[in-house]
Scaffold this motif. Structure first.
Motif, PDB file in Angstrom:
ATOM      1  N   VAL A   4       0.907  -1.239  -0.101  1.00 21.73           N
ATOM      2  CA  VAL A   4       0.023   0.096  -0.241  1.00 21.73           C
ATOM      3  C   VAL A   4       1.022   1.323   0.119  1.00 21.73           C
ATOM      4  O   VAL A   4       1.929   1.242   0.908  1.00 21.73           O
ATOM      5  N   ASP A   8      -1.613   6.323   1.948  1.00 19.97           N
ATOM      6  CA  ASP A   8      -2.715   5.555   2.114  1.00 19.97           C
ATOM      7  C   ASP A   8      -2.382   4.673   3.634  1.00 19.97           C
ATOM      8  O   ASP A   8      -3.177   4.730   4.520  1.00 19.97           O
ATOM      9  N   ALA A  12      -4.426   4.977   7.209  1.00 21.35           N
ATOM     10  CA  ALA A  12      -4.939   3.615   7.631  1.00 21.35           C
ATOM     11  C   ALA A  12      -4.563   3.735   9.288  1.00 21.35           C
ATOM     12  O   ALA A  12      -5.162   3.296   9.851  1.00 21.35           O
ATOM     13  N   ARG A  40      -8.002  -2.691  -4.216  1.00 23.70           N
ATOM     14  CA  ARG A  40      -7.882  -1.294  -3.723  1.00 23.70           C
ATOM     15  C   ARG A  40      -8.647  -0.919  -2.606  1.00 23.70           C
ATOM     16  O   ARG A  40      -9.031   0.392  -2.374  1.00 23.70           O
ATOM     17  N   VAL A 101      -7.462   2.423  -1.174  1.00 23.48           N
ATOM     18  CA  VAL A 101      -6.120   2.414  -1.475  1.00 23.48           C
ATOM     19  C   VAL A 101      -5.275   2.211  -2.689  1.00 23.48           C
ATOM     20  O   VAL A 101      -5.976   1.486  -3.536  1.00 23.48           O
ATOM     21  N   SER A 102      -4.025   2.838  -2.915  1.00 22.83           N
ATOM     22  CA  SER A 102      -3.534   2.374  -3.982  1.00 22.83           C
ATOM     23  C   SER A 102      -2.018   1.892  -3.808  1.00 22.83           C
ATOM     24  O   SER A 102      -1.226   1.833  -2.693  1.00 22.83           O
TER      25      SER A 102
END
Length: 115
Positions: A4, A8, A12, A40, A101-102
């Motif tokens: 991740v 992001d 988190a 994602r 997320v990416s």
């Protein structure tokens, strides 16, 4: 972690910190935190159960079952997440959230975060 992107991941961690902090201060005797990553979307869940902690009355006179004592925690969580769900029963309190997320160094939108 899990491929991740750093931004992001930091979001988190902040969301988990807020939810766990609320459960520790306002929650019940036991707590469980779970994370699930699907392509994602990162889903986070915090459940506390057992005898409820004594909760001070709200300054507004209403109960905000997801909020923190200062009123900022839920706002932060709502800003960083796509959705939030709170559920309280006689035996437990559950907060679930989802974050988009990416992947790290991902130039392709279809790239799997775990691969």
């Amino acid at each position: 972690m899990w491929g991740v992107a750093d931004d992001d991941l930091h979001s988190a961690v902040l969301v988990v910190s807020e939810l766990v902090g609320n459960a520790a201060v306002h929650g019940r005797a036991s707590m469980c935190v779970s994370l699930r990553l699907d392509a994602r979307r990162l889903s986070l869940e915090v459940i506390d159960w057992g005898a409820p902690a004594a909760r001070p009355p709200s300054a507004t006179g209403r109960s905000d079952e997801c909020g923190d004592e200062h009123g900022r925690g839920l706002s932060i969580v709502e800003h960083l997440t796509e959705w939030i769900e709170c559920r309280e029963t006689a035996d437990s309190h559950t907060v679930r959230v989802g974050l988009r997320v990416s992947g790290r160094n991902s130039g392709r939108p279809d790239e799997d975060l775990l691969g």
